[in-house]
Design a protein around this motif. Sequence first.
Motif: not given
Length: 135
Positions: A120-122, A108-115, A100-104
């Motif tokens: 992850k830290p959040a 949003q069109g964000k790079p996967h590294t934002i995860g 679900e997080v990866a899908y969100l």
Amino acid sequence: MSSKKRKWLDEYVQYGFTCKEERDGSQRPQCMICNAKLSNSSRAPAKLKEHFLKLHGDGKYKNTTLAEFKVKRARFDEKATLPVLGFVPIDKPILTASYEVAYLIAKQGKPHTIGETLVKPAALKMASIMLGKSC
């Protein structure tokens, strides 16, 4: 004149090989260490042993036992299911949350590294606050 078709023998496992069925129904030996697929003519025990000794004989697989190769072969078996191999089944909540997080993030069109840098830290911070443990 057709070429000689060797049949798969379980003793080939001692050289680190398993048998892979091709789409045309033929069987080819596949090295369980380097994933190399060899031709049917390479199924001769001498050729399998030569491959093993030449590429893997001096490394960490030098003293691998037959039992260890049989366990490794079970991982290559097409009939083995993911839970048998130690993978998490789809119905686990943690895997669903990850999807679900990866899908969100993707929506949003964000790079996967934002995860890795934000989500992850959040999530770890929220878990430590909610559970009262340091993560």
